[in-house]
Design an enzyme around this catalytic site. Structure first.
Site, PDB file in Angstrom:
ATOM      1  CB  ALA A  33      -5.049   7.107  12.240  1.00 31.30           C
ATOM      2  CE  LYS A  78      -3.198  -1.029  14.970  1.00 32.67           C
ATOM      3  NZ  LYS A  78      -3.165  -0.348  13.668  1.00 32.67           N
ATOM      4  CG  ASP A 122      -5.599   4.233   4.597  1.00 29.32           C
ATOM      5  OD1 ASP A 122      -6.387   4.758   3.790  1.00 29.32           O
ATOM      6  OD2 ASP A 122      -4.411   4.550   4.707  1.00 29.32           O
ATOM      7  CG  ASN A 123      -8.481  -2.672   3.137  1.00 34.13           C
ATOM      8  OD1 ASN A 123      -9.078  -2.893   2.082  1.00 34.13           O
ATOM      9  ND2 ASN A 123      -7.789  -3.600   3.759  1.00 34.13           N
ATOM     10  CG  PHE A 124     -10.212   1.873  -1.796  1.00 33.44           C
ATOM     11  CD1 PHE A 124     -11.383   2.606  -1.952  1.00 33.44           C
ATOM     12  CD2 PHE A 124      -9.018   2.553  -1.666  1.00 33.44           C
ATOM     13  CE1 PHE A 124     -11.366   3.994  -1.992  1.00 33.44           C
ATOM     14  CE2 PHE A 124      -8.978   3.938  -1.712  1.00 33.44           C
ATOM     15  CZ  PHE A 124     -10.154   4.664  -1.870  1.00 33.44           C
ATOM     16  CB  CYS A 163     -23.752   3.105  -3.194  1.00 31.75           C
ATOM     17  SG  CYS A 163     -23.187   2.311  -4.718  1.00 31.75           S
ATOM     18  CB  CYS A 166     -22.915   6.084  -7.448  1.00 28.56           C
ATOM     19  SG  CYS A 166     -24.413   5.146  -7.087  1.00 28.56           S
ATOM     20  CB  CYS A 180      -0.571   5.673   6.040  1.00 32.60           C
ATOM     21  SG  CYS A 180      -2.196   6.355   6.322  1.00 32.60           S
TER      22      CYS A 180
HETATM   23 ZN   LIG Z   1     -24.468   3.005  -6.507  1.00 28.29          ZN
END
Ligand SMILES: [Zn+2]
Length: 334
Positions: A33, A78, A122-124, A163, A166, A180
């Site tokens: 999205a 995609k 959407d992905n850490f 970053c 941090c 989502c």
């Molecule tokens: Zn850092």
């Protein structure tokens, strides 16, 4: 590039700013999205090169908010559908579609040599890989996240700025964050957040200082906050420690969020001989398997399976992650 194309932008940015975009290389990771909003703004603005990375196929439930796709794209990768659409919007931009899962095994290769990396995921797991590449190479990146009616944008450029680590040392545990699939998302949320992120991208690419605060909007509840980034720096960006890039794993099978199915991922991503596997799978299942560029699709019993040339697989059906892992090891070998 024909100057008429960006004439209105040029009035605002000036000739120098407008022309600066032509020589810039940007990577958009994730063409869901937010990526569907960020990428077109950059391509239409005439950024010289845009790489589009996404591992997924277009599904019906994407069309509510993923503006790059329509019904003709269902089932297509995609990254490729996005590149085809964007090439029609501005054929003078060099576009590269990469259908791949970003992992520690390929991030160095895929995320090198860019002036900016835009987060459309959407992905850490992927965000921490991008953050590591930013620490390693000094490339700025823009965090963008949207859920429900709210979202967050944060331009990050270590060592000049704090970053991601941090702010949060580790990716949140998967049960701790709304996605989502659990909280849902409204289309205009990602439209606004993606556009905000693209605005910050244009600042960075034309040499203007981006917004250094973490911008959080709740469009549904009419709230906004500009949060100060952390005042102290983590040891990862100060000592250039890239733990996520250095992590190594081989085969992961995980349930697909919100859908009955399993995703199998390989790290480092391999190169499957799909034509060879087509013969093997047809013999095994006694049914036809369809070969398309970069993917192979068919059925094994009640399971619909898609194999990608980079080694990934999607299994839709009742197969458990453990059984999917076994199936993969047996059929593909690992
Ligand atoms: Zn850092």
């Amino acid at each position: 590039m024909d100057p008429a194309r960006t004439a209105k932008q040029r009035i605002f940015l000036g000739r120098e700013g407008d022309e600066a975009l032509r020589s810039k290389r940007v990577c958009v990771v994730g063409l869901g999205a937010t990526g569907s909003v960020i990428a077109p703004w950059l391509v239409r603005a005439g950024v010289g090169h845009v790489t589009l990375i996404d591992r997924d196929l277009v599904e019906l439930s994407n069309l509510q908010r993923q503006l790059l796709y329509d019904e003709d794209c269902l089932g297509a990768p995609k990254a490729e559908a996005a590149a085809a659409r964007l090439a029609r919007a501005n054929p003078e931009v060099e576009l590269r579609a990469v259908v791949a899962d970003l992992t520690s095994g390929n991030a160095r290769e895929l995320l090198s040599d860019f002036d900016l990396i835009c987060d459309g995921t959407d992905n850490f797991e992927v965000r921490f890989l991008i953050n590591d590449m930013a620490i390693l190479t000094g490339t700025p990146w823009i965090y963008a996240g949207a859920i429900g009616g709210e979202g967050l944008v944060w331009p990050i450029h270590p060592p000049r700025t704090p970053c991601l680590r941090c702010l949060m040392e580790e990716p949140p545990a998967s049960g701790d964050v709304d996605t989502c699939d659990t909280a849902g998302v409204l289309g205009p949320t990602v439209g606004a957040i993606g556009s905000w992120a693209a605005m910050e991208a244009l600042k960075i690419l034309t040499g203007k200082e981006p917004h250094r605060e973490i911008a959080r909007f709740d469009f549904w509840e009419n709230e906004r906050q500009f949060l100060q980034p952390p005042a102290t720096r983590c040891r990862f960006c100060t000592e250039r420690i890239t733990e996520f890039l250095d992590a190594r794993w081989t085969l992961k099978a995980s349930p697909l969020c919100g859908l009955e199915g399993v995703q199998i991922r390989v790290n480092p991503p391999g190169a499957l001989d799909l034509a060879l596997l087509q013969g093997r799978l047809q013999a095994r299942t006694g049914s036809p398997w369809q070969l398309a560029p970069m993917l192979l699709r068919g059925e094994d019993g009640p399971n619909r399976i898609t194999l990608f040339s980079d080694g990934r697989a999607l299994v839709h059906g009742p197969m458990t992650p453990e059984r999917a892992r076994g199936w993969y090891a047996e059929v593909v070998g690992c």
